[in-house]
Write an enzyme that holds these catalytic residues in place. Structure first.
Site, short mmCIF file in Angstrom:
data_model
loop_
_atom_site.label_atom_id
_atom_site.label_comp_id
_atom_site.label_asym_id
_atom_site.label_seq_id
_atom_site.Cartn_x
_atom_site.Cartn_y
_atom_site.Cartn_z
N TYR A 187 40.20 11.35 48.34
CA TYR A 187 38.91 11.45 47.66
C TYR A 187 39.12 11.77 46.18
O TYR A 187 39.84 12.68 45.83
CB TYR A 187 38.09 12.54 48.32
CG TYR A 187 36.63 12.57 47.95
CD1 TYR A 187 35.68 11.96 48.77
CD2 TYR A 187 36.19 13.20 46.80
CE1 TYR A 187 34.34 11.99 48.44
CE2 TYR A 187 34.86 13.23 46.46
CZ TYR A 187 33.93 12.63 47.29
OH TYR A 187 32.61 12.67 46.96
N SER A 188 38.46 11.00 45.32
CA SER A 188 38.60 11.20 43.89
C SER A 188 37.28 10.90 43.20
O SER A 188 36.76 9.77 43.29
CB SER A 188 39.70 10.31 43.31
OG SER A 188 39.74 10.41 41.90
N ASN A 189 36.72 11.87 42.50
CA ASN A 189 35.50 11.65 41.74
C ASN A 189 35.71 10.59 40.66
O ASN A 189 34.76 9.90 40.26
CB ASN A 189 35.05 12.96 41.10
CG ASN A 189 34.57 13.96 42.13
OD1 ASN A 189 33.74 13.64 42.96
ND2 ASN A 189 35.12 15.16 42.09
N THR B 204 28.45 14.20 52.00
CA THR B 204 28.21 15.58 51.61
C THR B 204 28.28 15.69 50.09
O THR B 204 28.83 14.83 49.41
CB THR B 204 29.26 16.53 52.22
OG1 THR B 204 30.57 16.13 51.80
CG2 THR B 204 29.19 16.55 53.73
N GLY B 205 27.68 16.75 49.58
CA GLY B 205 27.73 17.03 48.15
C GLY B 205 27.99 18.50 47.92
O GLY B 205 27.47 19.35 48.64
N SER C 260 27.73 15.01 45.29
CA SER C 260 28.41 13.77 45.64
C SER C 260 27.60 12.80 46.49
O SER C 260 28.02 11.66 46.67
CB SER C 260 29.72 14.07 46.36
OG SER C 260 30.77 14.20 45.44
#
Length: 363
Positions: A182-184, A317-318, A89
């Site tokens: 949060y939404s990809n 962050t990812g 991310s």
């Protein structure tokens, strides 16, 4: 966000004991982070959750790298300090930077609706603005919550429209602009906006606007390529009682929300350029670091946190199967941290992670 499928946010790591340690580079003899404390934090991570860890720290013009753990289970070889990894991310910060550049060029306005540029893509596109996408206040369902983590999902090609269709099969989580989650999916739509505005692929826009100008030679947008080029550590995930190597996967499932492969050196160059004004104007960077009025700690492609010592850090962050990433910096870019963890067993070495962040920014 926690579920058994694809994960692109929030540091969630797991692993077994790390077996090797090395440190290279220089740092000031006094002042700045204590290198031995950094080593202890990394060792704690690789004994309580991560298979391997590598970190790059820049503080007041000094820079050093450290590592702990192994590059591959069953081998004594240490994690390469120049190793490539899936940044997951953290890709969103690259994507947001490109869109803000386009906004600065007058190609769109952040408060325009999605429907103005991509009519028919979203059922509620006439109520969702570009800014809402960037700050996760659109209400769009997170498509990755419907993924199971099945090996077939990790190897197949996904079109961005496929991912949007998963999300729009669900109702909005809330009316656009009234809350934050949060939404990809938000950043898949942002990637499609980039393509519409430039007339070229999202990957081409990122290469032309960020990777090539900054000389990020070890950063790539792999598309459907399942392997990681160059030196790298392997990532693992538990499946049916065993640890499975998930290093090879098709990253199209993340696309503009989580596809990029990079190194700590390239991420540090990107971070320094972003916060040093080389990629965005001061007004655009102010926009990027303005938090959502819906009450989250997310700006436009960046999140923020105030540490126990009172220092505010910015970054992202990812989190993808096998790999976890942290990009963090002070607002002035004076202190920067790039961390990659390769994962194994499903645990979370939060104590070591917190020790590292506190030492870098508060120590």
């Amino acid at each position: 966000m926690r579920h058994p499928g694809i994960r692109f946010t929030a540091l969630a790591v797991a692993g077994i004991a790390g077996l090797s340690l090395a440190m290279v580079g220089t740092a000031a003899a006094s002042g700045g982070p204590d290198r031995q404390a950094i080593i202890r934090a990394l060792d704690l991570m690789t004994t309580t959750g991560a298979a391997g860890a590598q970190v790059r720290i820049a503080a007041d013009g000094q820079e050093f790298t450290a590592r702990s753990g192994v590059a591959r289970l069953g081998s004594p070889r240490g994690v390469p300090v120049n190793g490539r990894f899936r940044i997951a991310s953290v890709t969103k910060t690259f994507t947001a930077t490109v869109l803000l550049q386009l906004a600065g060029e007058g190609r769109l306005a952040l408060d325009d609706t999605v429907s103005r540029y991509l009519p028919g893509l979203l059922p509620d596109g006439d109520r969702i603005t570009v800014r809402m996408l960037l700050q996760h206040s659109s209400g769009l369902y997170n498509y990755s919550d419907d993924l199971t983590g099945d090996p077939a999902e990790l190897q197949r090609h996904w079109d961005p429209q496929d991912l949007v269709a998963i999300a729009t099969a669900h109702p909005l989580n809330f009316p656009p602009g009234t809350a934050s989650k949060y939404s990809n999916t938000d950043y898949i739509v942002v990637g499609l906006l980039v393509e519409h505005l430039t007339g070229r692929s999202w990957a081409t826009a990122v290469r032309n606007r960020i990777i090539r100008p900054l000389g990020l030679h070890d950063t790539s947008l792999p598309g459907d390529r399942t392997t990681i080029p160059g030196p790298h550590a392997h990532g693992y995930t538990p499946r049916d009682g065993a640890l499975v190597d998930v290093t090879a996967m098709n990253p199209s499932v993340g696309w503009a929300a989580g596809e990029i492969i990079s190194t700590t050196a390239d991420l540090d160059t990107f971070t320094a350029a972003l916060f040093g004004g080389r990629l965005l104007t001061p007004a655009q960077l102010t926009n990027m670091t303005t938090l959502s009025p819906a009450g989250s700690a997310y700006g436009l492609g960046l999140s923020t946190n105030v540490l126990s010592c009172g220092v505010r850090v910015w970054g992202h962050t990812g989190d993808v199967p096998g790999y976890d990433t942290l990009l963090a910096t002070t607002r002035d870019g004076r202190i920067r941290l790039q961390l990659s963890l390769t994962t194994a067993a499903r645990q979370t070495p939060l104590q070591g992670y917190r020790q590292l962040v506190d030492e870098v920014f508060c120590g």
